[in-house]
Design a protein around this motif. Structure first.
Motif, PDB file in Angstrom:
ATOM      1  N   ILE A  80       0.848  -1.208   0.000  1.00 54.06           N
ATOM      2  CA  ILE A  80       0.000   0.000   0.000  1.00 54.06           C
ATOM      3  C   ILE A  80       0.880   1.253   0.000  1.00 54.06           C
ATOM      4  CG2 ILE A  80      -1.665   1.322   1.351  1.00 54.06           C
ATOM      5  CD1 ILE A  80      -2.845  -1.319   2.297  1.00 54.06           C
ATOM      6  N   LEU A  81       1.932   1.232   0.826  1.00 50.17           N
ATOM      7  CA  LEU A  81       2.855   2.372   0.852  1.00 50.17           C
ATOM      8  C   LEU A  81       3.536   2.555  -0.501  1.00 50.17           C
ATOM      9  CD1 LEU A  81       4.208   4.561   2.582  1.00 50.17           C
ATOM     10  CD2 LEU A  81       5.949   2.880   3.226  1.00 50.17           C
ATOM     11  N   GLY A  82       3.876   1.434  -1.165  1.00 47.79           N
ATOM     12  CA  GLY A  82       4.519   1.495  -2.478  1.00 47.79           C
ATOM     13  C   GLY A  82       3.622   2.141  -3.526  1.00 47.79           C
ATOM     14  N   VAL A  83       2.323   1.854  -3.476  1.00 45.49           N
ATOM     15  CA  VAL A  83       1.389   2.467  -4.434  1.00 45.49           C
ATOM     16  C   VAL A  83       1.357   3.982  -4.243  1.00 45.49           C
ATOM     17  CG1 VAL A  83      -1.045   2.649  -5.073  1.00 45.49           C
ATOM     18  CG2 VAL A  83      -0.026   0.403  -4.677  1.00 45.49           C
ATOM     19  N   ILE A  84       1.317   4.409  -2.980  1.00 46.82           N
ATOM     20  CA  ILE A  84       1.282   5.856  -2.702  1.00 46.82           C
ATOM     21  C   ILE A  84       2.579   6.521  -3.155  1.00 46.82           C
ATOM     22  CG2 ILE A  84       1.127   7.575  -0.870  1.00 46.82           C
ATOM     23  CD1 ILE A  84      -0.567   5.523   0.696  1.00 46.82           C
ATOM     24  N   MET A  85       3.722   5.927  -2.782  1.00 49.90           N
ATOM     25  CA  MET A  85       5.010   6.514  -3.155  1.00 49.90           C
ATOM     26  C   MET A  85       5.225   6.456  -4.669  1.00 49.90           C
ATOM     27  SD  MET A  85       6.171   7.545  -0.319  1.00 49.90           S
ATOM     28  CE  MET A  85       7.839   7.981  -0.728  1.00 49.90           C
ATOM     29  N   GLY A  86       4.781   5.359  -5.297  1.00 51.19           N
ATOM     30  CA  GLY A  86       4.923   5.236  -6.743  1.00 51.19           C
ATOM     31  C   GLY A  86       4.159   6.320  -7.473  1.00 51.19           C
ATOM     32  N   PHE A  87       2.948   6.600  -7.047  1.00 51.58           N
ATOM     33  CA  PHE A  87       2.161   7.654  -7.683  1.00 51.58           C
ATOM     34  C   PHE A  87       2.836   9.010  -7.504  1.00 51.58           C
ATOM     35  CE2 PHE A  87      -1.150  10.888  -7.715  1.00 51.58           C
ATOM     36  CZ  PHE A  87      -1.761  10.619  -8.920  1.00 51.58           C
ATOM     37  N   PHE A  88       3.388   9.250  -6.299  1.00 55.01           N
ATOM     38  CA  PHE A  88       4.037  10.539  -6.045  1.00 55.01           C
ATOM     39  C   PHE A  88       5.242  10.733  -6.960  1.00 55.01           C
ATOM     40  CE2 PHE A  88       7.401  12.912  -3.902  1.00 55.01           C
ATOM     41  CZ  PHE A  88       6.776  14.128  -3.724  1.00 55.01           C
ATOM     42  N   TYR A  89       6.156   9.731  -6.987  1.00 54.46           N
ATOM     43  CA  TYR A  89       7.381   9.891  -7.773  1.00 54.46           C
ATOM     44  C   TYR A  89       7.122   9.808  -9.272  1.00 54.46           C
ATOM     45  CZ  TYR A  89      10.234   9.691  -3.579  1.00 54.46           C
ATOM     46  OH  TYR A  89      10.803   9.982  -2.383  1.00 54.46           O
ATOM     47  N   ALA A  90       6.130   9.036  -9.687  1.00 53.19           N
ATOM     48  CA  ALA A  90       5.896   8.848 -11.122  1.00 53.19           C
ATOM     49  C   ALA A  90       5.162  10.015 -11.755  1.00 53.19           C
ATOM     50  CB  ALA A  90       5.116   7.551 -11.351  1.00 53.19           C
ATOM     51  N   PHE A  91       4.216  10.604 -11.038  1.00 50.71           N
ATOM     52  CA  PHE A  91       3.372  11.624 -11.676  1.00 50.71           C
ATOM     53  C   PHE A  91       3.496  13.009 -11.037  1.00 50.71           C
ATOM     54  CE2 PHE A  91       1.253   7.515 -12.451  1.00 50.71           C
ATOM     55  CZ  PHE A  91       1.277   7.535 -13.829  1.00 50.71           C
ATOM     56  N   ILE A  92       3.612  13.073  -9.723  1.00 48.91           N
ATOM     57  CA  ILE A  92       3.708  14.397  -9.085  1.00 48.91           C
ATOM     58  C   ILE A  92       5.124  14.949  -9.220  1.00 48.91           C
ATOM     59  CG2 ILE A  92       3.339  15.717  -6.975  1.00 48.91           C
ATOM     60  CD1 ILE A  92       0.812  14.469  -8.111  1.00 48.91           C
ATOM     61  N   ALA A  93       6.136  14.154  -8.835  1.00 46.61           N
ATOM     62  CA  ALA A  93       7.522  14.627  -8.894  1.00 46.61           C
ATOM     63  C   ALA A  93       7.994  14.821 -10.329  1.00 46.61           C
ATOM     64  CB  ALA A  93       8.431  13.636  -8.167  1.00 46.61           C
ATOM     65  N   ARG A  94       7.432  14.063 -11.279  1.00 51.57           N
ATOM     66  CA  ARG A  94       7.844  14.176 -12.684  1.00 51.57           C
ATOM     67  C   ARG A  94       6.913  15.077 -13.493  1.00 51.57           C
ATOM     68  NH1 ARG A  94      10.842  11.330 -15.780  1.00 51.57           N
ATOM     69  NH2 ARG A  94       9.193  10.999 -17.306  1.00 51.57           N
ATOM     70  N   ASN A  95       6.189  15.925 -12.815  1.00 49.63           N
ATOM     71  CA  ASN A  95       5.233  16.788 -13.498  1.00 49.63           C
ATOM     72  C   ASN A  95       5.908  17.673 -14.548  1.00 49.63           C
ATOM     73  OD1 ASN A  95       3.011  18.433 -14.123  1.00 49.63           O
ATOM     74  ND2 ASN A  95       3.568  19.852 -12.496  1.00 49.63           N
ATOM     75  N   ILE A  96       7.068  18.259 -14.164  1.00 45.66           N
ATOM     76  CA  ILE A  96       7.761  19.157 -15.097  1.00 45.66           C
ATOM     77  C   ILE A  96       8.270  18.377 -16.314  1.00 45.66           C
ATOM     78  CG2 ILE A  96       9.750  20.691 -15.359  1.00 45.66           C
ATOM     79  CD1 ILE A  96       9.423  21.445 -12.439  1.00 45.66           C
ATOM     80  N   ALA A  97       8.852  17.201 -16.061  1.00 45.56           N
ATOM     81  CA  ALA A  97       9.352  16.379 -17.175  1.00 45.56           C
ATOM     82  C   ALA A  97       8.222  15.977 -18.113  1.00 45.56           C
ATOM     83  CB  ALA A  97      10.054  15.141 -16.622  1.00 45.56           C
ATOM     84  N   LEU A  98       7.062  15.629 -17.532  1.00 46.26           N
ATOM     85  CA  LEU A  98       5.910  15.259 -18.361  1.00 46.26           C
ATOM     86  C   LEU A  98       5.416  16.447 -19.175  1.00 46.26           C
ATOM     87  CD1 LEU A  98       4.004  13.051 -15.774  1.00 46.26           C
ATOM     88  CD2 LEU A  98       4.877  12.272 -17.967  1.00 46.26           C
ATOM     89  N   THR A  99       5.361  17.618 -18.526  1.00 46.33           N
ATOM     90  CA  THR A  99       4.886  18.820 -19.226  1.00 46.33           C
ATOM     91  C   THR A  99       5.814  19.175 -20.376  1.00 46.33           C
ATOM     92  OG1 THR A  99       3.956  19.621 -17.142  1.00 46.33           O
ATOM     93  CG2 THR A  99       4.220  21.227 -18.916  1.00 46.33           C
ATOM     94  N   GLU A 100       7.133  19.145 -20.107  1.00 43.62           N
ATOM     95  CA  GLU A 100       8.094  19.473 -21.168  1.00 43.62           C
ATOM     96  C   GLU A 100       8.027  18.453 -22.305  1.00 43.62           C
ATOM     97  OE1 GLU A 100      11.820  19.682 -19.195  1.00 43.62           O
ATOM     98  OE2 GLU A 100      11.496  21.720 -18.443  1.00 43.62           O
ATOM     99  N   GLY A 101       7.804  17.189 -21.949  1.00 43.48           N
ATOM    100  CA  GLY A 101       7.699  16.159 -22.978  1.00 43.48           C
ATOM    101  C   GLY A 101       6.548  16.409 -23.918  1.00 43.48           C
TER     102      GLY A 101
END
Length: 447
Positions: A210-231
């Motif tokens: 359960i903790l992995g799902v929460i952390m995975g969502f944070f690092y994959a989509f929230i922390a990489r928001n700028i990289a996704l936007t630039e892409g």
């Protein structure tokens, strides 16, 4: 051919495609959708203020093609009158003011974000329009340079906005439903396959996952928001690649936490417990369904400090997976009791192999129908949010943002009618394809 041979050669995919082709409305919709996809992919070459080809002072240029790969493309030429070098930066050069020896313009010679100063203040398609020729004279616009669908308050071409808005709308619909389908299929498959009693794990592994799902969502989509936007700003291919990297990162993080959870700890955390997967997923679906979807999306959009296309797609995706999850769960509940799945279990196949190789291919047919309807819904949500001014950034031109401009000037009917027709056609096309798929994949209608 004998009945036995017919049954042996029977392919459900061929049968479904044959049934789908019998639905004329669905087939016409499919052709219209292909046309929309072609328009979206070639929008840069259909509506652009840079010519496809231009010959200037003896040199040949291909500005629209060259700026497609390098938006800051520059070149130089010698001015024969002064002998000085003249620098051309393709994206900001006013090509209409150059004395071109020969030129091939795009079908719509305007870019969606660049205003035409000579046709401001809501110029209607039938109004007198003006154009500055190469001699610096303001003259009535020739047919080639007319704004055939009018302009907005600052002179931006509505037709160019519609063409480029097609790309945004299809991108939002497909990628947001891609996110929703990924979440819905995974959660629905887990809920249907394991139910409440078939998945047993240690309490520590349960909590770590359960903790992995929460952390995975944070690092994959929230922390990489700028990289996704630039892409996505670089292009559709770079954006999809960035999104795939984020999804891969999500699964890697979940896998790492799940692997850490395999560590044997003494006492309370090492006790075996049944994981109520079905109850967790079903309660999550009920909670999300109990809240008005559009209101939830508006609330999340308002909380986010930055408005971007990626954030909008993620928000629509994470709030639209419930229908797909319910279909997948229902199919897996039915499939897991069938003989071929029982045989796989009896042969000792792992749960992962049984689920991915045997259950999933047989349980996806109803999901495709739900995805088709979901894409139409996502496009409608994006248009609604852009209409309210909380969707994509202001510099992005979408069908919804064009509709929003129509609120500011009620007499500018062209700002409402043309985007409205585009939204209506696209939504109808997806709905008719969805109905065609539903009829083709329904075993009760099998002849």
């Amino acid at each position: 051919m004998s009945e036995e041979k017919k049954e042996k050669d029977f392919s459900f995919k061929k049968y479904a495609w044959k049934q789908f082709k019998k639905n004329k409305a669905a087939m016409v919709s499919m052709y219209i959708l292909l046309f929309l996809v072609f328009t979206a992919l070639s929008a840069h070459f259909i509506a652009n203020d840079q010519p496809l080809y231009a010959k200037y002072r003896g040199n040949s240029y291909y500005p629209a093609f060259q700026t497609y790969f390098n938006s800051a493309k520059t070149d130089s030429t010698i001015n024969p009158l002064t002998g000085n070098w003249e620098k051309l930066q393709f994206d900001i050069t006013d090509w209409k003011q150059l004395e071109l020896e020969s030129v091939v313009w795009c079908p719509i010679p305007y870019s969606p974000e660049k205003p035409d100063r000579y046709n401001r203040e809501y110029v209607a398609p039938t109004d007198q329009q003006y154009y500055k020729n190469t001699n610096g004279e303001i003259v009535p616009a020739p047919k080639k340079f007319r704004h055939h669908m009018g302009t907005d308050a600052i002179g931006r071409d509505v037709a160019a906005g519609l063409i480029h808005g097609t790309k945004v709308s299809l991108l939002v619909g497909i990628l947001s439903m891609g996110i929703a389908a990924s979440i819905g299929i995974i959660l629905g498959a887990l809920a249907g396959f394991y139910g409440d009693k078939n998945l047993i794990a240690t309490r520590f592994r349960y909590y770590m996952t359960i903790l992995g799902v929460i952390m995975g969502f944070f690092y994959a989509f929230i922390a990489r928001n700028i990289a996704l936007t630039e892409g996505f700003n670089e292009g559709m291919g770079a954006g999809i690649l960035a999104l795939l990297v984020s999804m891969l990162l999500f699964f890697v993080v979940v896998f790492i936490f799940n692997t850490i959870g395999r560590i044997n700890l003494p006492g309370f955390l090492n006790k075996q417990v049944t994981v109520p997967v079905d109850s967790i997923v079903s309660r999550g679906i009920e909670i999300l369904n109990s809240m008005p979807n559009l209101l939830l999306i508006i609330t999340i959009s308002a909380i986010m400090k930055e408005r971007s296309l990626v954030i909008l797609m993620v928000i629509i995706g994470i709030t639209s997976w419930t229908g797909i999850a319910r279909f997948t769960r229902a199919e897996f509940l039915k499939i897991r009791e069938l003989e071929f799945l029982q045989a796989a279990k009896a042969l000792g196949y792992s749960d992962r192999r049984t689920m991915l190789k045997h259950a999933l291919p047989n349980g996806l047919a109803p999901v495709f129908v739900s995805i088709a309807f979901g894409i139409a819904s996502a496009i409608l949500v994006e248009s609604g949010l852009s209409f309210l001014g909380i969707g994509v950034p202001d510099e992005s031109v979408t069908w919804g943002s064009l509709l929003s401009l129509g609120r500011q000037e009620f007499e500018a009917w062209w700002l409402v009618m043309f985007p409205g027709i585009a939204i209506f056609i696209t939504i109808t096309v997806y709905n008719l394809i969805g109905e065609g798929l539903r009829d083709a994949l329904d075993p009760k209608l099998k002849q």
